[in-house]
Structure formats: structure tokens, C-alpha cells
Design an enzyme around this catalytic site. Structure first.
Site, short mmCIF file in Angstrom:
data_model
loop_
_atom_site.label_atom_id
_atom_site.label_comp_id
_atom_site.label_asym_id
_atom_site.label_seq_id
_atom_site.Cartn_x
_atom_site.Cartn_y
_atom_site.Cartn_z
N LYS A 39 46.27 26.68 43.53
CA LYS A 39 46.29 26.12 42.17
C LYS A 39 46.87 24.72 42.12
O LYS A 39 47.81 24.40 42.84
CB LYS A 39 47.16 27.01 41.26
CG LYS A 39 46.57 28.38 40.95
CD LYS A 39 47.50 29.11 39.97
CE LYS A 39 47.18 30.58 39.84
NZ LYS A 39 45.91 30.83 39.14
N GLY A 95 50.23 36.93 33.76
CA GLY A 95 51.60 37.39 33.95
C GLY A 95 52.08 38.40 32.94
O GLY A 95 53.26 38.74 32.89
N ASP A 152 46.29 37.23 43.89
CA ASP A 152 47.42 36.30 44.03
C ASP A 152 48.36 36.79 45.11
O ASP A 152 48.76 37.97 45.10
CB ASP A 152 48.22 36.23 42.72
CG ASP A 152 47.61 35.29 41.69
OD1 ASP A 152 46.50 34.79 41.93
OD2 ASP A 152 48.26 35.07 40.65
N ARG A 201 34.55 38.22 25.62
CA ARG A 201 33.66 38.55 24.49
C ARG A 201 33.26 37.29 23.74
O ARG A 201 32.12 37.16 23.28
CB ARG A 201 34.35 39.53 23.55
CG ARG A 201 34.32 40.97 24.04
CD ARG A 201 34.46 41.92 22.86
NE ARG A 201 34.52 43.31 23.26
CZ ARG A 201 33.45 44.09 23.40
NH1 ARG A 201 32.23 43.60 23.20
NH2 ARG A 201 33.59 45.35 23.75
N GLY A 259 46.40 38.75 39.34
CA GLY A 259 47.56 37.92 39.64
C GLY A 259 48.77 38.78 39.92
O GLY A 259 48.93 39.32 41.01
N SER A 260 49.59 38.95 38.91
CA SER A 260 50.84 39.70 39.09
C SER A 260 50.58 41.19 39.23
O SER A 260 51.45 41.93 39.70
CB SER A 260 51.74 39.44 37.88
OG SER A 260 51.68 38.08 37.52
N GLY A 292 45.88 39.29 33.19
CA GLY A 292 46.37 40.54 32.62
C GLY A 292 45.75 41.80 33.20
O GLY A 292 46.02 42.90 32.73
#
Lengths: 286, 205
Positions: free
Chosen positions: A75, A147, A18, A159, A229-230, A208
Site C-alpha cells: 500500500k 479494520g 493482509d 450495491r 485485512g484484519s 470488513g
């Protein structure tokens, strides 16, 4: 479909990062990203600031496309096909119909067959993944909980998807109809999964991931590439962390290399406990 | 020709699994190549499709770039598709300034030559030496801008202005394609690689 899915095949074993500016996109490319996701706010900021999160400004997306030579994704809100039409005009390489943005439609996802640009969609379980594929998605990613810097939800989703694939492989014909009903997914896709033992499109991991070890974990669990992402630009030293996550994703089976690249990266993004969240982004999507 | 030549697939990033599956089905012993020691004893190698800038960085950091370059210069049979073709080229246009390539084949390659993903396409190609045409999947593909002496052009596509652009080339031990035979289930370029890989081993024995 082969051309759409083909680009996802080429991204395998890589890291999609990102970025919110052209400068960040350059840092990502320099660090070895296979692709960047152009957006106005990373999920951690969307989560903190609240409000309606929408498709990014086309000017920002174009600036990022100009800055790098690797594929650029962007996005759109779930169900917002007009935003997707804009991204197709901009010639982004992949459209992410994403739960990270505020949904535009509470019942329908975009008819992705209507577009020539390929789509990636999030999924928390196999049924969701197969519904998105039936709508034309050419890549599936776990949703995780974007995030948060907390990988636990992404692990749960991977899983769940991969576990159900294993079970379907041993199901007999009658049971496969039961699976289709239970998953609310088309029987022909259930049959294909039973036959091949994998999703009909590549399965990537998102949501995450904050450390090289997180990347190695989800790759060993069966993800074919990772979205960060973050986790990169909310950390202390984005450039080094980005590079380390690229190395760990390529060498995910080699703990010596993952150990080496994990040393002295500075602070990771702080992260959040899932139980304390007011909004769970992964619950968006139908 | 040995029954089962040992063929490596560079496994740092890209569509490694598709190439491995094609080679495996043709009876090769397939080895994923991630470290310099994985080069030992290889009779052939595939450089897969992927992102060439990423692959270039990972070849450096893994310590593979130099020993692999030496093996290629010494005649190791190799097939490179898309990003693999870029990595084998003498010169890369529209790449990153720091992007490295092996210079194993005397071609100048233009990266993302057809444009972005919306310009990706499928086509049917006549390939010199193959009796039936080949179905080709081009994904943000490169093409060859110019070739040196000693390079055979085995196939080309026509640009909108009518000019031919080479997309399959061969020079000695190096075979390159701008597209992805591994995605369309066509194993004929892999067979050419194996014929060469097996031949080498037989002459060494």
C-alpha cells in the site's frame, strides 16, 4: 493496460490476505491465498493506535516477497507517488493506493498511467471507481470500512457500484451525459459501462470481511474476488479461518460447502459498530 | 463433429469467465466444473489461468483431483493456459513443494519463469499449424524448461540470452499455452480443443 488488468483477471475467485510478517505470508500462502498484501500494521491496529500510517518498510516488503511465490501487493498513501516509485523499484506485483493509510494529497490521486506496476484503488461508488480508472487503476475494490470486521459498508459500496451500472445500461444517450456529470466521471467510461454492463477493470471487495459467509455474501452480490485485512490474523485461529475463507470464496454459490467450512473456526475478530467510529477511512479519497 | 460439444471450464479460481465466453462464442455448451459430478459427460475441458498453488489446494479439497486425473489419462481433450499449463505438467519447478500436478503432458514447467508482474509482457508468436501469428499476453508466466518424447513444441519465445523457451506444446489430448489467448480475443487454440472434443463425441456415437 491488458497486461496490468490481466493479473487482476488471474486473481478472480481468490482471496488476497493482509500480512505483517514473512511467517504470516507463509500461513496465507499455505491456506491458498492468491496474493498477499504486505504491510506493517493491519487496519484494525492502525485504527486503534492512530498516528500517521505510511508505506511499509521496504525491508519488510522484500522479506515477504522472499517468503512466498504468489503475487505480493503493498500500500501507498493516496497521492504519494514517491512511495509508489519505491514500490515499483521493489517490483511489487500490485500497488494499492489506499485510504487505510493517511492521505498525502487532499486533492489528487496518483497518475497511475506513469507506472508499469498496476494499481488497485478503493471506491465507495461508481463515480469514484471511474475516476480511479481514468487515472489508470487496473483493479477497483470496494472500500468498505477497513479494520472493523463489519461487512455492512462493503455491501453498501458494492450495491451502489453495481446498482448504478444496471441503471446506466438502460439510460439513453442524453441520460448518459447526465450520468457522467452526476458521477463526475469521463463520458467515454460511462459509455463503456453502458455498453458492457460492467466496470472496465475487475471489481473486488474489501473492508470488513471476517467470515466465510461474508466472503460468500459479497461474491454473490457480484464481487470478483475478496481482500481480507484484519479478519484473518486478528481471529483466534488464522490458519483455519484463512483456509475456510478461500474455500467459501471458490464455492460461494454452494451453501453446503460454505456451511461445512464455517464449522468450529474459533472466534472471529471482535468487530465494531460503524456508528461508534471516530474515523471513517472510506471517506478518504476524492 | 457434433453441433455443440459439452466443454467444462475448471471454475475454482482464475479467469473462468474469459474462457467461458470464448467457448460460448464458438458454439460449445459450457459447464463450470467445481465438483466431481460436473465431470460427467464432458467432451473437453479448459484449465484456466489463475494461481496454480491455490488451484492445486482447491482441486484436492473439492475431490476433483483424482477423478479429473483419471479422465485426462483416459484421453479427455484439454486446453490449459498459464496456471492450467502448470497443473497439467509432469513436473513443476519454482512451485511449492506440496503443489500437485496431473502429469498429463510430459513437460517440465518453470513457474513465474519470467519474473514478477513488472516483467509481464505482450508479444506476437508464430505458432506451428496456424497461418497467422498469435498475439500473446504473458502474465507472471511460466515457460517450458524441457519436453519429453512425443511432445510437439508449437511455439517458443526467445530469452534475452537467445535461447528458445517453449510456450505452446501438445501431446495427444493435451494442449498447453504459457500465455492467455482468452485475454486477447484469439480463439484459435480453443478451436483446436473443440475440433478434438467434437471428434471424440462423433466417434463415440
Amino acid at each position: 493496460m491488458r497486461v496490468k488488468r490481466g493479473l487482476a483477471e488471474m486473481l478472480r475467485g481468490g482471496v488476497i490476505m493482509d500480512v505483517v510478517t514473512a511467517e504470516q505470508a507463509k500461513i496465507a500462502e499455505d491456506a491458498g491465498a492468491v496474493s498477499v498484501m504486505a504491510l506493517e500494521r493491519v487496519p484494525a491496529d492502525i485504527r486503534r493506535e492512530g498516528g500517521v500510517a505510511r508505506m511499509s518498510d521496504p525491508a519488510l516488503i522484500s522479506a515477504i516477497q522472499e517468503a512466498v511465490t504468489i503475487p505480493v501487493m503493498a500500500k501507498v498513501r493516496i497521492g504519494h507517488f514517491a512511495e509508489a516509485q519505491i514500490l515499483q523499484v521493489l517490483e511489487v506485483d500490485y500497488i494499492d493506493e489506499s485510504e487505510v493509510l493517511t492521505p498525502a494529497d487532499e486533492a489528487h490521486h496518483i497518475d497511475k498511467w506513469a507506472f508499469s506496476v498496476p494499481f488497485v484503488c478503493g471506491a465507495t461508488n461508481l463515480g469514484e471507481a471511474l475516476r480511479r480508472i481514468s487515472e489508470g487503476a487496473a483493479m477497483i475494490r470496494s472500500k468498505g470500512e477497513a479494520g472493523t470486521g463489519n461487512v455492512v459498508e462493503a455491501v453498501r459500496h458494492l450495491r451502489s457500484i453495481l446498482g448504478d451500472i444496471k441503471k446506466i445500461q438502460t439510460a439513453d444517450a442524453a441520460e448518459r451525459y447526465g450520468w457522467a456529470k452526476q458521477l463526475q466521471a469521463p463520458i467515454d467510461l460511462v459509455e463503456e459501462v453502458a455498453r458492457t454492463g460492467r466496470l472496465p477493470v475487475p471489481l473486488f471487495c474489501a473492508g470488513g470481511i471476517a467470515t466465510p459467509a461474508d466472503a460468500a455474501l459479497v461474491m454473490q452480490l457480484g464481487a470478483e474476488a475478496v481482500f481480507v485485512g484484519s479478519g484473518i490474523f486478528k481471529s483466534e485461529d488464522p490458519s483455519r479461518r484463512a483456509r475456510a475463507i478461500v474455500e467459501a470464496t471458490a464455492h460461494y454459490q454452494d451453501a453446503e460447502i460454505v456451511a461445512k467450512v464455517s464449522r468450529g473456526l474459533g472466534a472471529a475478530m471482535p468487530g465494531e459498530e460503524i456508528a461508534t467510529l471516530d474515523v471513517k477511512l472510506a471517506e478518504r479519497g476524492w | 463433429m457434433t453441433a455443440s460439444p459439452l466443454v467444462g471450464v475448471l471454475a475454482l479460481q482464475g479467469d473462468v469467465a474469459e474462457h467461458s465466453a470464448v467457448l460460448d462464442a464458438l458454439g460449445a455448451t459450457v459447464r463450470a466444473v467445481r465438483r466431481p459430478e460436473h465431470l460427467e459427460g464432458l467432451q473437453g475441458l479448459v484449465l484456466p489461468g489463475g494461481e496454480s498453488t491455490t488451484l492445486s489446494l482447491l482441486l484436492e479439497s473439492s475431490g476433483l483431483f483424482e477423478p479429473l486425473g483419471e479422465r485426462l489419462a483416459a484421453g479427455l481433450p484439454v486446453l490449459g493456459t498459464c496456471a492450467g499449463m502448470i497443473l497439467l505438467s509432469r513436473q513443476v519447478l519454482n512451485g511449492r513443494p506440496d503443489q500437485k500436478s496431473f502429469g498429463a503432458i510430459d513437460i517440465v514447467t518453470r513457474r513465474n519463469a519470467f519474473g514478477r508482474q513488472v516483467e509481464s509482457f505482450e508479444s506476437t508468436l508464430e505458432v506451428t499449424g496456424l497461418s497467422e501469428p498469435m498475439h500473446a499476453v504473458f502474465i507472471r508466466a511460466p515457460f517450458v524448461e524441457s519436453v519429453g518424447e512425443g511432445v510437439e513444441v508449437l511455439a517458443a519465445v526467445r530469452r534475452s540470452d537467445g535461447s528458445p523457451r517453449p510456450v505452446v506444446c501438445r501431446q495427444d489430448n493435451v494442449l498447453v499455452a504459457a500465455f492467455h489467448p482468452e485475454l486477447s480475443g484469439d480463439d484459435r487454440l480453443h478451436r483446436l480443443l473443440l475440433a478434438r472434443a467434437g471428434g471424440r463425441s462423433a466417434s463415440a456415437a
